[in-house]
Design a protein around this motif. Sequence first.
Motif, PDB file in Angstrom:
ATOM      1  N   PRO A  22       0.830  -1.212   0.000  1.00 10.49           N
ATOM      2  CA  PRO A  22       0.000   0.000   0.000  1.00 10.49           C
ATOM      3  C   PRO A  22       0.862   1.259   0.000  1.00 10.49           C
ATOM      4  CG  PRO A  22       0.120  -0.891   2.211  1.00 10.49           C
ATOM      5  CD  PRO A  22       0.903  -1.839   1.333  1.00 10.49           C
ATOM      6  N   SER A  23       0.345   2.335  -0.596  1.00  7.46           N
ATOM      7  CA  SER A  23       1.105   3.589  -0.693  1.00  7.46           C
ATOM      8  C   SER A  23       0.183   4.780  -0.502  1.00  7.46           C
ATOM      9  CB  SER A  23       1.792   3.718  -2.060  1.00  7.46           C
ATOM     10  OG  SER A  23       2.660   2.645  -2.313  1.00  7.46           O
ATOM     11  N   LEU A  24       0.730   5.825   0.119  1.00  8.57           N
ATOM     12  CA  LEU A  24       0.106   7.139   0.176  1.00  8.57           C
ATOM     13  C   LEU A  24       1.067   8.147  -0.438  1.00  8.57           C
ATOM     14  CD1 LEU A  24      -1.461   7.249   3.768  1.00  8.57           C
ATOM     15  CD2 LEU A  24      -2.706   7.240   1.594  1.00  8.57           C
ATOM     16  N   TYR A  25       0.510   9.214  -1.029  1.00  6.36           N
ATOM     17  CA  TYR A  25       1.326  10.200  -1.727  1.00  6.36           C
ATOM     18  C   TYR A  25       0.923  11.615  -1.310  1.00  6.36           C
ATOM     19  CZ  TYR A  25       2.343   6.271  -4.834  1.00  6.36           C
ATOM     20  OH  TYR A  25       2.726   5.052  -5.337  1.00  6.36           O
ATOM     21  N   ALA A  26       1.885  12.520  -1.408  1.00  4.80           N
ATOM     22  CA  ALA A  26       1.621  13.939  -1.182  1.00  4.80           C
ATOM     23  C   ALA A  26       2.636  14.743  -1.985  1.00  4.80           C
ATOM     24  CB  ALA A  26       1.717  14.289   0.303  1.00  4.80           C
ATOM     25  N   LEU A  27       2.322  16.014  -2.221  1.00  2.00           N
ATOM     26  CA  LEU A  27       3.250  16.939  -2.868  1.00  2.00           C
ATOM     27  C   LEU A  27       3.742  17.946  -1.835  1.00  2.00           C
ATOM     28  CD1 LEU A  27       1.512  17.646  -6.301  1.00  2.00           C
ATOM     29  CD2 LEU A  27       3.462  16.142  -5.844  1.00  2.00           C
ATOM     30  N   LEU A  28       5.044  18.195  -1.866  1.00  2.00           N
ATOM     31  CA  LEU A  28       5.670  19.127  -0.930  1.00  2.00           C
ATOM     32  C   LEU A  28       6.268  20.291  -1.707  1.00  2.00           C
ATOM     33  CD1 LEU A  28       6.718  19.740   1.996  1.00  2.00           C
ATOM     34  CD2 LEU A  28       8.811  18.525   1.318  1.00  2.00           C
ATOM     35  N   PRO A  29       5.807  21.531  -1.468  1.00  2.00           N
ATOM     36  CA  PRO A  29       6.414  22.682  -2.147  1.00  2.00           C
ATOM     37  C   PRO A  29       7.912  22.762  -1.868  1.00  2.00           C
ATOM     38  CG  PRO A  29       4.351  23.306  -1.098  1.00  2.00           C
ATOM     39  CD  PRO A  29       4.667  21.911  -0.625  1.00  2.00           C
ATOM     40  N   ALA A  30       8.664  23.177  -2.868  1.00  2.00           N
ATOM     41  CA  ALA A  30      10.122  23.186  -2.756  1.00  2.00           C
ATOM     42  C   ALA A  30      10.611  24.050  -1.600  1.00  2.00           C
ATOM     43  CB  ALA A  30      10.736  23.667  -4.073  1.00  2.00           C
ATOM     44  N   ASP A  31       9.922  25.166  -1.326  1.00  2.14           N
ATOM     45  CA  ASP A  31      10.396  26.067  -0.273  1.00  2.14           C
ATOM     46  C   ASP A  31      10.098  25.554   1.131  1.00  2.14           C
ATOM     47  OD1 ASP A  31       7.669  26.411  -0.243  1.00  2.14           O
ATOM     48  OD2 ASP A  31       7.709  28.585  -0.540  1.00  2.14           O
ATOM     49  N   GLN A  32       9.402  24.413   1.244  1.00  6.42           N
ATOM     50  CA  GLN A  32       9.107  23.836   2.553  1.00  6.42           C
ATOM     51  C   GLN A  32       9.953  22.600   2.859  1.00  6.42           C
ATOM     52  OE1 GLN A  32       4.898  23.237   3.236  1.00  6.42           O
ATOM     53  NE2 GLN A  32       4.345  25.140   2.194  1.00  6.42           N
ATOM     54  N   LEU A  33      10.926  22.310   2.003  1.00  7.95           N
ATOM     55  CA  LEU A  33      11.711  21.089   2.169  1.00  7.95           C
ATOM     56  C   LEU A  33      12.463  21.060   3.494  1.00  7.95           C
ATOM     57  CD1 LEU A  33      12.900  18.426   1.109  1.00  7.95           C
ATOM     58  CD2 LEU A  33      14.693  19.782   0.003  1.00  7.95           C
ATOM     59  N   ASP A  34      13.216  22.104   3.807  1.00  8.67           N
ATOM     60  CA  ASP A  34      14.037  22.093   5.018  1.00  8.67           C
ATOM     61  C   ASP A  34      13.187  21.930   6.272  1.00  8.67           C
ATOM     62  OD1 ASP A  34      16.296  22.360   3.508  1.00  8.67           O
ATOM     63  OD2 ASP A  34      16.478  24.528   3.785  1.00  8.67           O
ATOM     64  N   LEU A  35      12.047  22.610   6.319  1.00  5.96           N
ATOM     65  CA  LEU A  35      11.160  22.487   7.472  1.00  5.96           C
ATOM     66  C   LEU A  35      10.635  21.064   7.601  1.00  5.96           C
ATOM     67  CD1 LEU A  35       9.544  23.686   9.808  1.00  5.96           C
ATOM     68  CD2 LEU A  35       7.802  24.396   8.138  1.00  5.96           C
ATOM     69  N   MET A  36      10.260  20.449   6.476  1.00  6.07           N
ATOM     70  CA  MET A  36       9.738  19.083   6.526  1.00  6.07           C
ATOM     71  C   MET A  36      10.819  18.096   6.946  1.00  6.07           C
ATOM     72  SD  MET A  36       7.160  17.118   6.338  1.00  6.07           S
ATOM     73  CE  MET A  36       5.998  18.369   5.738  1.00  6.07           C
ATOM     74  N   LEU A  37      12.044  18.278   6.475  1.00  8.76           N
ATOM     75  CA  LEU A  37      13.130  17.391   6.886  1.00  8.76           C
ATOM     76  C   LEU A  37      13.345  17.459   8.391  1.00  8.76           C
ATOM     77  CD1 LEU A  37      15.788  17.978   4.062  1.00  8.76           C
ATOM     78  CD2 LEU A  37      14.103  16.140   4.243  1.00  8.76           C
ATOM     79  N   SER A  38      13.242  18.642   8.960  1.00  9.51           N
ATOM     80  CA  SER A  38      13.405  18.790  10.408  1.00  9.51           C
ATOM     81  C   SER A  38      12.275  18.104  11.164  1.00  9.51           C
ATOM     82  CB  SER A  38      13.456  20.274  10.778  1.00  9.51           C
ATOM     83  OG  SER A  38      14.576  20.904  10.191  1.00  9.51           O
ATOM     84  N   ARG A  39      11.053  18.241  10.676  1.00 11.92           N
ATOM     85  CA  ARG A  39       9.916  17.590  11.327  1.00 11.92           C
ATOM     86  C   ARG A  39      10.062  16.073  11.304  1.00 11.92           C
ATOM     87  NH1 ARG A  39       4.995  21.053   8.533  1.00 11.92           N
ATOM     88  NH2 ARG A  39       5.041  22.861   9.949  1.00 11.92           N
ATOM     89  N   LEU A  40      10.435  15.552  10.151  1.00 14.94           N
ATOM     90  CA  LEU A  40      10.527  14.100  10.011  1.00 14.94           C
ATOM     91  C   LEU A  40      11.669  13.517  10.829  1.00 14.94           C
ATOM     92  CD1 LEU A  40       9.794  13.754   6.191  1.00 14.94           C
ATOM     93  CD2 LEU A  40       8.283  13.141   8.088  1.00 14.94           C
ATOM     94  N   SER A  41      12.701  14.304  11.069  1.00 14.22           N
ATOM     95  CA  SER A  41      13.819  13.801  11.867  1.00 14.22           C
ATOM     96  C   SER A  41      13.383  13.446  13.280  1.00 14.22           C
ATOM     97  CB  SER A  41      14.941  14.838  11.907  1.00 14.22           C
ATOM     98  OG  SER A  41      14.567  15.967  12.679  1.00 14.22           O
ATOM     99  N   LEU A  42      12.294  14.063  13.759  1.00 14.72           N
ATOM    100  CA  LEU A  42      11.789  13.767  15.098  1.00 14.72           C
ATOM    101  C   LEU A  42      11.013  12.454  15.139  1.00 14.72           C
ATOM    102  CD1 LEU A  42      10.522  17.341  16.058  1.00 14.72           C
ATOM    103  CD2 LEU A  42      12.727  16.287  16.604  1.00 14.72           C
ATOM    104  N   LEU A  43      10.532  11.992  13.975  1.00  8.77           N
ATOM    105  CA  LEU A  43       9.766  10.744  13.903  1.00  8.77           C
ATOM    106  C   LEU A  43      10.618   9.546  13.521  1.00  8.77           C
ATOM    107  CD1 LEU A  43       6.550  11.887  11.952  1.00  8.77           C
ATOM    108  CD2 LEU A  43       6.729  11.412  14.401  1.00  8.77           C
ATOM    109  N   ALA A  44      11.711   9.793  12.809  1.00  8.23           N
ATOM    110  CA  ALA A  44      12.432   8.709  12.146  1.00  8.23           C
ATOM    111  C   ALA A  44      13.486   8.072  13.038  1.00  8.23           C
ATOM    112  CB  ALA A  44      13.086   9.232  10.871  1.00  8.23           C
ATOM    113  N   LEU A  45      13.715   6.775  12.795  1.00  8.56           N
ATOM    114  CA  LEU A  45      14.843   6.088  13.410  1.00  8.56           C
ATOM    115  C   LEU A  45      16.149   6.604  12.835  1.00  8.56           C
ATOM    116  CD1 LEU A  45      13.446   2.444  13.322  1.00  8.56           C
ATOM    117  CD2 LEU A  45      13.757   3.860  15.357  1.00  8.56           C
ATOM    118  N   HIS A  46      16.193   6.764  11.518  1.00  8.85           N
ATOM    119  CA  HIS A  46      17.328   7.389  10.855  1.00  8.85           C
ATOM    120  C   HIS A  46      16.921   7.797   9.449  1.00  8.85           C
ATOM    121  CE1 HIS A  46      17.861   3.174   9.500  1.00  8.85           C
ATOM    122  NE2 HIS A  46      18.393   3.705   8.412  1.00  8.85           N
TER     123      HIS A  46
END
Length: 228
Positions: free
Chosen positions: A9-33
């Motif tokens: 199964p898969s889910l998809y979303a689009l991320l605006p280019a100017d929000q990349l750094d913020l999203m990477l920081s958010r995901l770092s709090l959820l991810a194992l690595h």
Amino acid sequence: MASQAQLLPSLYALLPADQLDLMLSRLSLLALHAEGYQVRDDVYLATHPVIPGQNRTLRLRARRRRRRRVSIGNPRWSGVVENADRPEGWAYSLAWVSPPLSGREHSEMRTQAYVGLDVAGMSQREDIESFVEALGFKHSHTYSRNGHLFHIPVPGQTQHTLHLTITRVLGTDDKHVDHSSEPYLVQLQPGRPVGAVAPRGELSLQDMMRVMQDVSSRIDGLEWETGR
């Protein structure tokens, strides 16, 4: 030799280019690595021998292997994953992938049947391509995905993780095109396919879909779609 068919199964979303750094920081709090992610998918088609007018699809995936660089004393997440790993060649995998499955149980996500094919004895790309052509498949198209891969834990599970990728999807003619202002494709999938029915202690398709819905709902700033 093919393994037993499972479901992806898969889910998809689009991320605006100017929000990349913020999203990477958010995901770092959820991810194992997190790690750099670079794949090239070659899609091959053959006419279905039983169902007229329907094709079978094989996907040859080449994934860049990377050696993780460990720096003692540095934080786990530096915000840039491309430079955190050193390339170590390519790893190849071959799989039969079905069209998206229909049915009410698959309506909330794009779900495909997946059968991995054993290519352990074929280390060169040319060997695998010859094997695919010997099966009667013809090359259809190629695309690449470059970006970031996050490994997200599944509560109560040690055998399963979720894979969230943030990538740019490039065709063979896109290498010299400026994509800096285009949105990124975000994809959420299980780390490995699951069965429709699972043995005790394992996650079934419906279990995994509930986990994915829960995780996706906790990621602010994304509008998830099925990709249909």
